[in-house]
Scaffold this motif. Sequence first.
Motif, PDB file in Angstrom:
ATOM      1  N   LEU A  59     -38.199  32.797 -10.066  1.00 34.35           N
ATOM      2  CA  LEU A  59     -38.324  32.730  -8.610  1.00 34.35           C
ATOM      3  C   LEU A  59     -39.511  33.544  -8.115  1.00 34.35           C
ATOM      4  CD1 LEU A  59     -34.577  33.271  -7.653  1.00 34.35           C
ATOM      5  CD2 LEU A  59     -35.785  31.104  -7.920  1.00 34.35           C
ATOM      6  N   LEU A  60     -40.008  33.150  -6.963  1.00 31.70           N
ATOM      7  CA  LEU A  60     -41.031  33.909  -6.269  1.00 31.70           C
ATOM      8  C   LEU A  60     -40.387  34.445  -5.000  1.00 31.70           C
ATOM      9  CD1 LEU A  60     -44.046  34.727  -6.022  1.00 31.70           C
ATOM     10  CD2 LEU A  60     -44.372  32.630  -4.706  1.00 31.70           C
ATOM     11  N   ARG A  61     -40.287  35.775  -4.895  1.00 31.88           N
ATOM     12  CA  ARG A  61     -39.709  36.380  -3.698  1.00 31.88           C
ATOM     13  C   ARG A  61     -40.814  36.564  -2.679  1.00 31.88           C
ATOM     14  NH1 ARG A  61     -39.076  41.879  -1.965  1.00 31.88           N
ATOM     15  NH2 ARG A  61     -37.488  41.974  -0.361  1.00 31.88           N
ATOM     16  N   LEU A  62     -40.556  36.133  -1.453  1.00 36.16           N
ATOM     17  CA  LEU A  62     -41.505  36.267  -0.354  1.00 36.16           C
ATOM     18  C   LEU A  62     -40.853  37.120   0.722  1.00 36.16           C
ATOM     19  CD1 LEU A  62     -41.734  32.516  -0.435  1.00 36.16           C
ATOM     20  CD2 LEU A  62     -43.843  33.777  -0.590  1.00 36.16           C
ATOM     21  N   HIS A  63     -41.608  38.056   1.287  1.00 37.46           N
ATOM     22  CA  HIS A  63     -41.081  38.803   2.419  1.00 37.46           C
ATOM     23  C   HIS A  63     -42.214  39.252   3.325  1.00 37.46           C
ATOM     24  CE1 HIS A  63     -42.214  42.902   1.073  1.00 37.46           C
ATOM     25  NE2 HIS A  63     -41.992  42.447  -0.143  1.00 37.46           N
ATOM     26  N   ALA A  95     -44.285  43.831   6.953  1.00 39.61           N
ATOM     27  CA  ALA A  95     -43.777  44.770   7.945  1.00 39.61           C
ATOM     28  C   ALA A  95     -42.248  44.861   7.958  1.00 39.61           C
ATOM     29  CB  ALA A  95     -44.265  44.363   9.338  1.00 39.61           C
ATOM     30  N   ASP A  96     -41.570  43.925   7.284  1.00 40.91           N
ATOM     31  CA  ASP A  96     -40.105  43.908   7.309  1.00 40.91           C
ATOM     32  C   ASP A  96     -39.584  43.275   6.016  1.00 40.91           C
ATOM     33  OD1 ASP A  96     -37.414  43.767   7.861  1.00 40.91           O
ATOM     34  OD2 ASP A  96     -37.621  42.456   9.604  1.00 40.91           O
ATOM     35  N   PRO A  97     -39.432  44.062   4.946  1.00 41.51           N
ATOM     36  CA  PRO A  97     -38.996  43.514   3.663  1.00 41.51           C
ATOM     37  C   PRO A  97     -37.634  42.809   3.703  1.00 41.51           C
ATOM     38  CG  PRO A  97     -39.918  45.693   3.353  1.00 41.51           C
ATOM     39  CD  PRO A  97     -39.806  45.478   4.832  1.00 41.51           C
ATOM     40  N   ALA A  98     -36.810  43.091   4.714  1.00 44.76           N
ATOM     41  CA  ALA A  98     -35.521  42.405   4.826  1.00 44.76           C
ATOM     42  C   ALA A  98     -35.694  40.956   5.280  1.00 44.76           C
ATOM     43  CB  ALA A  98     -34.590  43.148   5.781  1.00 44.76           C
ATOM     44  N   ASN A 126     -34.400  35.668  12.840  1.00 47.47           N
ATOM     45  CA  ASN A 126     -34.547  34.752  11.719  1.00 47.47           C
ATOM     46  C   ASN A 126     -35.557  33.635  11.918  1.00 47.47           C
ATOM     47  OD1 ASN A 126     -31.130  35.294  11.509  1.00 47.47           O
ATOM     48  ND2 ASN A 126     -32.553  36.087  10.033  1.00 47.47           N
ATOM     49  N   VAL A 127     -35.595  33.045  13.103  1.00 52.26           N
ATOM     50  CA  VAL A 127     -36.485  31.902  13.313  1.00 52.26           C
ATOM     51  C   VAL A 127     -37.930  32.284  13.040  1.00 52.26           C
ATOM     52  CG1 VAL A 127     -37.400  30.296  15.024  1.00 52.26           C
ATOM     53  CG2 VAL A 127     -34.956  30.746  14.932  1.00 52.26           C
ATOM     54  N   GLN A 128     -38.360  33.445  13.536  1.00 53.29           N
ATOM     55  CA  GLN A 128     -39.760  33.834  13.362  1.00 53.29           C
ATOM     56  C   GLN A 128     -40.129  33.967  11.892  1.00 53.29           C
ATOM     57  OE1 GLN A 128     -37.652  35.660  15.386  1.00 53.29           O
ATOM     58  NE2 GLN A 128     -38.501  35.516  17.430  1.00 53.29           N
ATOM     59  N   TYR A 129     -39.281  34.562  11.087  1.00 52.43           N
ATOM     60  CA  TYR A 129     -39.715  34.723   9.701  1.00 52.43           C
ATOM     61  C   TYR A 129     -39.470  33.488   8.864  1.00 52.43           C
ATOM     62  CZ  TYR A 129     -35.124  36.377   7.823  1.00 52.43           C
ATOM     63  OH  TYR A 129     -33.830  36.509   7.423  1.00 52.43           O
TER      64      TYR A 129
END
Length: 146
Positions: free
Chosen positions: A42-46, A49-52, A124-127
């Motif tokens: 997997l490739l984790r994307l975050h 400015a906000d790793p969550a 949630n929508v923005q990220y």
Amino acid sequence: MRRVLARLALLALLALLGTRAGSAEAKPPKAPTIVEVEEGELLRLHLEADPAAQGWLHRPKGTEAPTAEDPVDLVVVLHGAGGTPKTLFFPEIMQRRRAWCLGVAGHEAVKHDQGAGFMWDGTNVQYIVALTQHLLSKHAIGKDRV
């Protein structure tokens, strides 16, 4: 819950199509910086400015290097309340479809009797849009196949 998800999907679609409120002179907001971290298959994307604000991209075998002449599809999946996106990749289906699967996690981490998961909130929508736009700008994904 279906109405909430339908509204999230509609908002994300409008953002992807470039719809924005305000005057024609308004400047578009600066795109957030996205961090990519390889985690096995997997490739984790975050968001930097906000790793969550995160998601995981599954790229089935044979689709790792798409080209403009042979782009991949992108399927964006959202988990249920308290769930996790890592259970929603369906690798055999994605491989047959020649599609990448972006599983987006709710912003708020929660614990429950069956383990840990995520809940959705107003950010949630923005990220979701930011992660999707990042992938569209960086990889050969058919823009009409999201």
